[in-house]
Design a protein around this motif. Sequence first.
Motif, PDB file in Angstrom:
ATOM      1  N   VAL A   1       0.868  -1.179   0.000  1.00 39.79           N
ATOM      2  CA  VAL A   1       0.000   0.000   0.000  1.00 39.79           C
ATOM      3  C   VAL A   1       0.904   1.229   0.000  1.00 39.79           C
ATOM      4  CG1 VAL A   1      -1.817   1.274   1.203  1.00 39.79           C
ATOM      5  CG2 VAL A   1      -1.775  -1.241   1.309  1.00 39.79           C
ATOM      6  N   PRO A   2       0.885   2.061  -1.046  1.00 38.57           N
ATOM      7  CA  PRO A   2       1.757   3.237  -1.074  1.00 38.57           C
ATOM      8  C   PRO A   2       1.382   4.235   0.017  1.00 38.57           C
ATOM      9  CG  PRO A   2       0.196   3.308  -2.897  1.00 38.57           C
ATOM     10  CD  PRO A   2       0.044   1.961  -2.253  1.00 38.57           C
ATOM     11  N   MET A   3       2.334   5.075   0.410  1.00 36.34           N
ATOM     12  CA  MET A   3       2.119   5.976   1.526  1.00 36.34           C
ATOM     13  C   MET A   3       0.882   6.850   1.341  1.00 36.34           C
ATOM     14  SD  MET A   3       4.515   8.941   3.260  1.00 36.34           S
ATOM     15  CE  MET A   3       6.006   8.020   3.057  1.00 36.34           C
ATOM     16  N   ALA A   4       0.653   7.338   0.126  1.00 34.34           N
ATOM     17  CA  ALA A   4      -0.485   8.234  -0.108  1.00 34.34           C
ATOM     18  C   ALA A   4      -1.825   7.566   0.161  1.00 34.34           C
ATOM     19  CB  ALA A   4      -0.447   8.759  -1.539  1.00 34.34           C
ATOM     20  N   GLU A   5      -1.863   6.229   0.129  1.00 31.93           N
ATOM     21  CA  GLU A   5      -3.126   5.508   0.308  1.00 31.93           C
ATOM     22  C   GLU A   5      -3.210   4.805   1.653  1.00 31.93           C
ATOM     23  OE1 GLU A   5      -3.600   2.891  -3.047  1.00 31.93           O
ATOM     24  OE2 GLU A   5      -2.969   4.439  -4.468  1.00 31.93           O
ATOM     25  N   GLN A   6      -2.226   4.985   2.524  1.00 29.53           N
ATOM     26  CA  GLN A   6      -2.210   4.276   3.799  1.00 29.53           C
ATOM     27  C   GLN A   6      -3.189   4.883   4.800  1.00 29.53           C
ATOM     28  OE1 GLN A   6       1.867   4.073   5.181  1.00 29.53           O
ATOM     29  NE2 GLN A   6       2.561   3.024   3.329  1.00 29.53           N
ATOM     30  N   ASP A   7      -3.706   4.025   5.679  1.00 38.32           N
ATOM     31  CA  ASP A   7      -4.553   4.464   6.791  1.00 38.32           C
ATOM     32  C   ASP A   7      -3.629   4.960   7.899  1.00 38.32           C
ATOM     33  OD1 ASP A   7      -6.250   4.833   8.902  1.00 38.32           O
ATOM     34  OD2 ASP A   7      -6.972   2.752   8.982  1.00 38.32           O
ATOM     35  N   ARG A   8      -3.515   6.261   8.024  1.00 37.07           N
ATOM     36  CA  ARG A   8      -2.540   6.821   8.962  1.00 37.07           C
ATOM     37  C   ARG A   8      -2.915   6.586  10.419  1.00 37.07           C
ATOM     38  NH1 ARG A   8       0.617  11.634   6.012  1.00 37.07           N
ATOM     39  NH2 ARG A   8       0.599  10.660   3.952  1.00 37.07           N
ATOM     40  N   ALA A   9      -4.148   6.202  10.670  1.00 37.06           N
ATOM     41  CA  ALA A   9      -4.532   5.856  12.031  1.00 37.06           C
ATOM     42  C   ALA A   9      -3.812   4.596  12.508  1.00 37.06           C
ATOM     43  CB  ALA A   9      -6.040   5.651  12.116  1.00 37.06           C
ATOM     44  N   ARG A  10      -3.294   3.804  11.562  1.00 38.61           N
ATOM     45  CA  ARG A  10      -2.583   2.581  11.914  1.00 38.61           C
ATOM     46  C   ARG A  10      -1.094   2.831  12.135  1.00 38.61           C
ATOM     47  NH1 ARG A  10      -3.446  -1.934   7.723  1.00 38.61           N
ATOM     48  NH2 ARG A  10      -2.520  -3.152   9.422  1.00 38.61           N
ATOM     49  N   TRP A  11      -0.604   4.009  11.854  1.00 38.59           N
ATOM     50  CA  TRP A  11       0.806   4.304  12.101  1.00 38.59           C
ATOM     51  C   TRP A  11       1.075   4.287  13.608  1.00 38.59           C
ATOM     52  CZ3 TRP A  11       2.238   8.950   8.362  1.00 38.59           C
ATOM     53  CH2 TRP A  11       2.169   8.496   7.038  1.00 38.59           C
ATOM     54  N   ASP A  12       2.298   3.975  13.976  1.00 33.68           N
ATOM     55  CA  ASP A  12       2.696   3.862  15.385  1.00 33.68           C
ATOM     56  C   ASP A  12       2.979   5.255  15.949  1.00 33.68           C
ATOM     57  OD1 ASP A  12       3.984   3.423  17.820  1.00 33.68           O
ATOM     58  OD2 ASP A  12       5.041   1.646  17.111  1.00 33.68           O
ATOM     59  N   ALA A  13       2.019   5.777  16.690  1.00 34.17           N
ATOM     60  CA  ALA A  13       2.131   7.156  17.198  1.00 34.17           C
ATOM     61  C   ALA A  13       3.285   7.303  18.184  1.00 34.17           C
ATOM     62  CB  ALA A  13       0.815   7.576  17.849  1.00 34.17           C
ATOM     63  N   ALA A  14       3.529   6.269  18.995  1.00 34.41           N
ATOM     64  CA  ALA A  14       4.616   6.362  19.977  1.00 34.41           C
ATOM     65  C   ALA A  14       5.972   6.424  19.282  1.00 34.41           C
ATOM     66  CB  ALA A  14       4.558   5.169  20.926  1.00 34.41           C
ATOM     67  N   ALA A  15       6.156   5.627  18.230  1.00 35.17           N
ATOM     68  CA  ALA A  15       7.422   5.665  17.492  1.00 35.17           C
ATOM     69  C   ALA A  15       7.598   7.009  16.800  1.00 35.17           C
ATOM     70  CB  ALA A  15       7.452   4.529  16.470  1.00 35.17           C
TER      71      ALA A  15
ATOM     72  N   ALA B   1       9.908  12.977   9.283  1.00 30.97           N
ATOM     73  CA  ALA B   1       9.033  13.608  10.279  1.00 30.97           C
ATOM     74  C   ALA B   1       7.953  14.454   9.611  1.00 30.97           C
ATOM     75  CB  ALA B   1       9.862  14.454  11.240  1.00 30.97           C
ATOM     76  N   VAL B   2       8.302  15.160   8.547  1.00 31.33           N
ATOM     77  CA  VAL B   2       7.302  15.965   7.834  1.00 31.33           C
ATOM     78  C   VAL B   2       6.209  15.056   7.275  1.00 31.33           C
ATOM     79  CG1 VAL B   2       6.898  17.545   5.909  1.00 31.33           C
ATOM     80  CG2 VAL B   2       8.958  17.789   7.292  1.00 31.33           C
ATOM     81  N   HIS B   3       6.609  13.934   6.693  1.00 31.12           N
ATOM     82  CA  HIS B   3       5.617  12.967   6.194  1.00 31.12           C
ATOM     83  C   HIS B   3       4.732  12.462   7.329  1.00 31.12           C
ATOM     84  CE1 HIS B   3       6.635  12.460   1.991  1.00 31.12           C
ATOM     85  NE2 HIS B   3       7.917  12.303   2.274  1.00 31.12           N
ATOM     86  N   ASP B   4       5.360  12.066   8.439  1.00 25.73           N
ATOM     87  CA  ASP B   4       4.615  11.404   9.512  1.00 25.73           C
ATOM     88  C   ASP B   4       3.691  12.356  10.262  1.00 25.73           C
ATOM     89  OD1 ASP B   4       6.069   9.236   8.733  1.00 25.73           O
ATOM     90  OD2 ASP B   4       6.889   8.766  10.716  1.00 25.73           O
ATOM     91  N   GLU B   5       4.046  13.629  10.299  1.00 26.63           N
ATOM     92  CA  GLU B   5       3.223  14.584  11.041  1.00 26.63           C
ATOM     93  C   GLU B   5       2.054  15.122  10.234  1.00 26.63           C
ATOM     94  OE1 GLU B   5       5.833  16.619  14.458  1.00 26.63           O
ATOM     95  OE2 GLU B   5       6.436  17.262  12.467  1.00 26.63           O
ATOM     96  N   ALA B   6       2.014  14.823   8.933  1.00 29.70           N
ATOM     97  CA  ALA B   6       0.897  15.263   8.094  1.00 29.70           C
ATOM     98  C   ALA B   6      -0.337  14.416   8.406  1.00 29.70           C
ATOM     99  CB  ALA B   6       1.256  15.154   6.617  1.00 29.70           C
ATOM    100  N   ALA B   7      -1.484  15.070   8.614  1.00 28.09           N
ATOM    101  CA  ALA B   7      -2.717  14.352   8.942  1.00 28.09           C
ATOM    102  C   ALA B   7      -3.195  13.490   7.780  1.00 28.09           C
ATOM    103  CB  ALA B   7      -3.801  15.335   9.352  1.00 28.09           C
ATOM    104  N   SER B   8      -2.865  13.877   6.563  1.00 25.85           N
ATOM    105  CA  SER B   8      -3.246  13.123   5.367  1.00 25.85           C
ATOM    106  C   SER B   8      -2.205  13.374   4.299  1.00 25.85           C
ATOM    107  CB  SER B   8      -4.625  13.553   4.865  1.00 25.85           C
ATOM    108  OG  SER B   8      -4.578  14.886   4.385  1.00 25.85           O
ATOM    109  N   ALA B   9      -2.262  12.587   3.228  1.00 29.83           N
ATOM    110  CA  ALA B   9      -1.325  12.795   2.126  1.00 29.83           C
ATOM    111  C   ALA B   9      -1.474  14.191   1.544  1.00 29.83           C
ATOM    112  CB  ALA B   9      -1.545  11.727   1.053  1.00 29.83           C
ATOM    113  N   ALA B  10      -2.700  14.659   1.468  1.00 31.96           N
ATOM    114  CA  ALA B  10      -2.950  15.989   0.898  1.00 31.96           C
ATOM    115  C   ALA B  10      -2.368  17.102   1.760  1.00 31.96           C
ATOM    116  CB  ALA B  10      -4.455  16.203   0.713  1.00 31.96           C
ATOM    117  N   ASP B  11      -2.208  16.839   3.064  1.00 35.45           N
ATOM    118  CA  ASP B  11      -1.681  17.858   3.982  1.00 35.45           C
ATOM    119  C   ASP B  11      -0.159  17.861   4.058  1.00 35.45           C
ATOM    120  OD1 ASP B  11      -4.233  18.720   4.715  1.00 35.45           O
ATOM    121  OD2 ASP B  11      -4.400  17.196   6.291  1.00 35.45           O
ATOM    122  N   THR B  12       0.509  16.990   3.314  1.00 31.88           N
ATOM    123  CA  THR B  12       1.970  16.916   3.369  1.00 31.88           C
ATOM    124  C   THR B  12       2.599  18.226   2.910  1.00 31.88           C
ATOM    125  OG1 THR B  12       1.868  14.542   2.903  1.00 31.88           O
ATOM    126  CG2 THR B  12       3.991  15.628   2.580  1.00 31.88           C
TER     127      THR B  12
END
Length: 418
Positions: free
Chosen positions: A255-269, A297-308
């Motif tokens: 699943v490419p980053m733009a299509e990933q469910d960011r709620a599943r990312w590891d927030a603690a990491a 970090a810029v990628h990970d802190e974006a709420a969505s792909a569109a917000d990058t």
Amino acid sequence: MPERIEDLLRHQAPRVLGALVRRYGHFDLAEDAVQEALLAAATRWPAEGVPDRPRGWLLTVASRRLTDLLRAESARRRREDAVARRVLPDERLAPAADRPPAASDDTLVLLFLCCHPALPPAGQIALTLRAVGGLSTAEIARAFLVPEATMTRRISRAKQRIAASGVPFAPPVGAEYAARLGAVLRVLYLIFNEGYASTAGPRLARTELTAEAIRLTRLVHRLLPTDAEVAGLLALMLLTDARRPARTGPDGELVPMAEQDRARWDAAAIAEGVALVTAALPRGPTGPYQLQAAIAAVHDEAASAADTDWPQILALYEVLLRIDDGPVVRLNHAVAVAMVRGPRAGLDRLDAIDARGRLGDHRPDAVRAHLLELAGDRGAARRYYLAAAARATSLPQQRYLHARAARLPAPADPGTEA
């Protein structure tokens, strides 16, 4: 062999090898002895059960075998007699004053041992990936983008050069740690990359490698807590690995980053990685690992792909290019250019990269296909997706690229009437 025993042996192998090399100083013979001990364990443990102290069992068997090998070499009888009187590191009542800090285990010691001053950087990295990372020669060759035969010769030359150098194969002390640190960090980076995106085989990722790379980098960070590049590398690994839960679909598909469910990312990491890179950046010269971590970090802190924040990512890549003008950085920079200035601008960058020499894998074709698709040239995009799939050696990557091509129109049959 049961999976639990296989995992245990893989985890213990570098520790046992590190202990033997520190005791005897014969890398080649120690490696052979450890392999024989692992084979004995793989044969006996499934039937007899795992011993209470598996590492001690492996050390005992490997030490006996290594002693036999040393005795067989008459020219080294005096050396064998001397080392036979020594005790293993685990049996010492107190550590020697010049030993590494207790925070480092035998795997970390072996990591620094392999970054031997008698070796060129490529030899240091190749030998360490083999001994510490557990990568096969074929996997190391793919990491270096060279034929397997070339890598086999490189590893053999590395061992021969160590043997001929006369420099003691011993743990570095004091300033020697800093002198070897660059090669150590590069090794850890390559181990992590091979684990996060396997270059070949049926799995997209090899979590045992990413976990080991992160564990070792934490040990180096504990050893050198004020080094900004060590902190940057650890941050980069954490911020990248945080996305792993969302990188694959139900059937293991990419699943490419733009299509990933960011709620599943590891927030603690992500939080730990952001804190590390934020603290590291002001501490002296900015290195490539810190910059890559800042991009992650810029990628990970974006709420969505569109917000990058692509303009910030592009600016960071342009700073990174001044430090590391390698083909992978140039390729990623081309993507950032496309996201800020449009796909045609990114394609122009790719043309410039091609003129300087291409990477020898599927990534340039895959990036070109994606940018052509964004630019609306769907036929050309399809051709490049298929070309990238033909070059890819990872089955999940191949399936993903074929799926992208299948979404685009096939060229019309010239014999068919309109």
